[in-house]
Design an enzyme around this catalytic site. Structure first.
Site, PDB file in Angstrom:
ATOM      1  N   ASN A 237       1.173  10.655   6.926  1.00 24.86           N
ATOM      2  CA  ASN A 237       0.266   9.663   7.498  1.00 24.86           C
ATOM      3  C   ASN A 237       0.598   9.450   8.973  1.00 24.86           C
ATOM      4  OD1 ASN A 237      -1.753   7.798   7.659  1.00 24.86           O
ATOM      5  ND2 ASN A 237      -1.066   6.583   5.911  1.00 24.86           N
TER       6      ASN A 237
ATOM      7  N   TYR B 135       0.824  -1.210   0.000  1.00 17.88           N
ATOM      8  CA  TYR B 135       0.000   0.000   0.000  1.00 17.88           C
ATOM      9  C   TYR B 135       0.855   1.255   0.000  1.00 17.88           C
ATOM     10  CZ  TYR B 135      -3.211   3.632   1.553  1.00 17.88           C
ATOM     11  OH  TYR B 135      -3.930   4.786   1.644  1.00 17.88           O
TER      12      TYR B 135
ATOM     13  N   GLU C   7     -12.302   4.011   4.225  1.00 16.93           N
ATOM     14  CA  GLU C   7     -11.954   4.563   5.532  1.00 16.93           C
ATOM     15  C   GLU C   7     -13.271   4.898   6.245  1.00 16.93           C
ATOM     16  OE1 GLU C   7      -9.330   7.687   4.335  1.00 16.93           O
ATOM     17  OE2 GLU C   7      -7.939   6.259   3.412  1.00 16.93           O
TER      18      GLU C   7
ATOM     19  N   TYR D  60     -20.266  24.141  48.196  1.00 22.47           N
ATOM     20  CA  TYR D  60     -19.499  23.120  47.491  1.00 22.47           C
ATOM     21  C   TYR D  60     -18.294  23.682  46.745  1.00 22.47           C
ATOM     22  CZ  TYR D  60     -23.244  19.614  48.065  1.00 22.47           C
ATOM     23  OH  TYR D  60     -24.159  18.731  48.558  1.00 22.47           O
TER      24      TYR D  60
ATOM     25  N   HIS E 190      -3.728  16.507  -1.486  1.00 23.06           N
ATOM     26  CA  HIS E 190      -4.203  16.440  -0.102  1.00 23.06           C
ATOM     27  C   HIS E 190      -4.120  17.787   0.617  1.00 23.06           C
ATOM     28  CE1 HIS E 190      -4.267  12.246  -0.901  1.00 23.06           C
ATOM     29  NE2 HIS E 190      -4.334  11.852   0.346  1.00 23.06           N
TER      30      HIS E 190
ATOM     31  N   PHE F 272      -2.111   4.953  12.279  1.00 23.56           N
ATOM     32  CA  PHE F 272      -2.436   6.349  11.971  1.00 23.56           C
ATOM     33  C   PHE F 272      -3.745   6.792  12.591  1.00 23.56           C
ATOM     34  CE2 PHE F 272      -3.844   3.505   8.571  1.00 23.56           C
ATOM     35  CZ  PHE F 272      -5.208   3.641   8.713  1.00 23.56           C
TER      36      PHE F 272
ATOM     37  N   ARG G 296     -15.810  23.979  49.650  1.00 26.88           N
ATOM     38  CA  ARG G 296     -15.608  22.774  50.447  1.00 26.88           C
ATOM     39  C   ARG G 296     -15.201  21.572  49.600  1.00 26.88           C
ATOM     40  NH1 ARG G 296     -20.407  19.652  52.761  1.00 26.88           N
ATOM     41  NH2 ARG G 296     -21.512  21.529  52.107  1.00 26.88           N
TER      42      ARG G 296
END
Length: 514
Positions: A198, A56, A416, A281, A86, A330, A284
């Site tokens: 990646n 790949y 994906e 609260y 990309h 990844f 405390r």
């Protein structure tokens, strides 16, 4: 630039190292062992390319195109096309320090020798970091699975003479920034584009810097709490160690110990039954509330420290097995969950701080102090609207704290089909941190005003730690006697929440806060 350097071996990077490189421009260099591992890994990739074996991203296309065979002759085009296609960033750009952290983390990942990148390519990225060539990287566009593909592609653009980069304070074309820095752009070859983009380094860079700053913020939160306790004659009995030994969550025990240490020697705090039987609260239960955030932060820090020295590439080159394995390192899910948790933990710090702010300004709750901490109420509004601003920030945090990691949108034609949204989680945690820091700063400012207005305790000593914090605030902002522009004072006190304040308080205490 400092002559010292941090040695990068892929195994020993620390959170403090990231801060030094990102914020102090400390240079880096590869260890000899890392150089050897990188070169051996590259030799194996070259063998895979020569063999034509289907691996790949090396001899195939990407994502849903993993079934398309890529010839040796097409390898260079494949890697360049990967980067330019990309580069789809959107929105604002990451800060200089985040970009430097991203580059450092990617270098450290590649230095482990499981990615198959050429040593010369890795050295180019190192030169860019050391000489201050900072790629223009957009904040938005990453799904946090298949790595931080989009922002990391923008990191690579100047390496190949494309995109944009900041150099010596000026945003330039990538090729011009490289030229001015004396760095020659490169031509990517097989596996290198994928090796560079990646991984989870963008989400981890943002998250790591936020974790580091949150350590200081949580200490400051305990300091702000102790100042409010001083102002309201709070009861210290709920913080004794014997009580917290019965429910020994580490963060809870630590916050209780911090409060007692900060308040040691105070003549303004009280015991159960002196003025009242119990406090609200937000006072405390501060050890239980803030302690839980301490524990959450420690958990997230552990995840970050694992991730910054991990391999998050794909495929991963396992020379001993003679394989390039397409796995899932990844995928950002381990960090997505952690950074969502970080955001929630920081939102709670702001939530409880705002409740103490309300207690300080509300005449029904503030131990007979003037309404809104002004002695001429009506003519002056005092700190009325500071509480509004704090309420706005905590309300925004409640929206931001919705976890990003519960969402997933399939991509690449469902190849994906589950993504982490971890980079969104990290960015949201940073935004929540900024809001929380502001609220804690507002509490400090109002608590000091309340201390000044508490006339019955005039002249009484503050605690060992609160004394230092009070005077640090007063060096920046004087007591409010009449209305003035509030944001100027607010911003000065918010800016005090840094390591210098913590160091000053810890120096007076003679010990570190937990």
């Amino acid at each position: 630039m400092s002559q010292e350097y941090i040695k990068i071996d892929g195994h020993s990077l620390t959170l403090e190292d990231i801060v030094r490189v990102a914020r102090e421009d400390v240079p880096i260099k590869l260890s000899e062992a890392a150089i050897e591992e990188v070169e051996k890994s590259r030799q194996f990739v070259d063998q895979l390319v020569e063999s034509g074996e289907a691996v790949y991203g090396i001899t195939t296309g990407f994502g849903n195109f993993s079934t398309v065979h890529i010839s040796k002759e097409e390898a260079k085009d494949l890697q360049k096309n990967l980067i330019i296609s990309h580069s789809c960033g959107i929105g604002n750009c990451f800060s200089r320090e985040v970009v430097r952290a991203i580059m450092l983390l990617r270098i450290n990942n590649l230095a482990k020798g499981f990615s198959g990148i050429r040593l010369s390519t890795l050295q180019t990225l190192i030169e860019m970091l050391n000489r201050g060539v900072h790629p223009k990287i957009y904040e938005k566009g990453s799904l946090g699975a298949s790595g931080d593909l989009v922002p990391l592609a923008h990191m690579v653009l100047p390496m190949i003479g494309e995109g944009e980069a900041e150099y010596e304070g000026e945003m330039l074309s990538g090729i011009e920034a490289m030229k001015r820095a004396g760095i020659t752009p490169i031509e990517l070859t097989s596996k290198e584009g994928l090796a560079l983009i990646n991984g989870t380094q963008v989400m981890t860079a943002v998250g790591a810097l936020t974790v580091f700053d949150s350590i200081t913020l949580l200490k400051a939160s305990d300091i702000a709490t102790s100042l409010t306790i001083e102002a309201l004659n709070g009861i210290t009995d709920p913080f004794i160690p014997e009580l917290h030994a019965l429910r020994p969550h580490p963060g809870q025990k630590q916050v209780a110990a911090n409060l007692l240490t900060l308040l040691a020697g105070s003549e303004r705090t009280t015991h159960q039954g002196d003025l009242r039987v119990q406090d609200a609260y937000s006072l405390r239960c501060a050890p239980q509330i803030q302690g839980a955030s301490h524990d959450a932060l420690n958990y997230v820090r552990e995840r970050v420290e694992i991730e910054i020295n991990s391999v998050t590439d794909n495929p991963i080159i396992l020379r001993d097995k003679g394989m390039g394995i397409s796995g899932g390192h990844f995928h950002g899910q381990p960090m997505a969950l952690a950074f969502d948790f970080l955001g929630i933990a920081l939102a709670e710090i702001a939530n409880v701080s705002e409740r103490r702010i309300e207690r300080l300004v509300n005449p029904a709750l503030n131990n007979d102090l003037p309404a809104f901490l002004t002695e001429q109420g009506g003519l002056h509004s005092g700190y009325m609207i500071v509480q509004y601003a704090a309420a706005s920030l905590v309300s925004e945090n409640k929206v931001l704290a919705h976890p990003a990691s519960v969402d997933s949108i399939p991509s690449s034609a469902n190849q994906e089909d589950h993504v982490s949204m971890g980079t969104i989680a990290a960015r949201k945690a940073l935004d929540i941190y900024k809001n929380a820091k502001s609220v804690v700063g507002m509490e400090m400012m109002l608590a000091c005003q309340a201390i000044d207005l508490n006339k019955k305790d005039a002249g009484k000593a503050l605690g060992k730690g609160t004394h230092v914090a009070y005077h640090a605030v007063r060096e920046q902002v004087s007591a409010l006697t009449e209305d003035r522009i509030a944001y100027v004072d607010m911003h000065k006190v918010i800016d005090l929440i840094n390591e210098d304040l913590i160091d000053a308080v810890e120096s007076a205490l003679g010990e570190k806060l937990g």
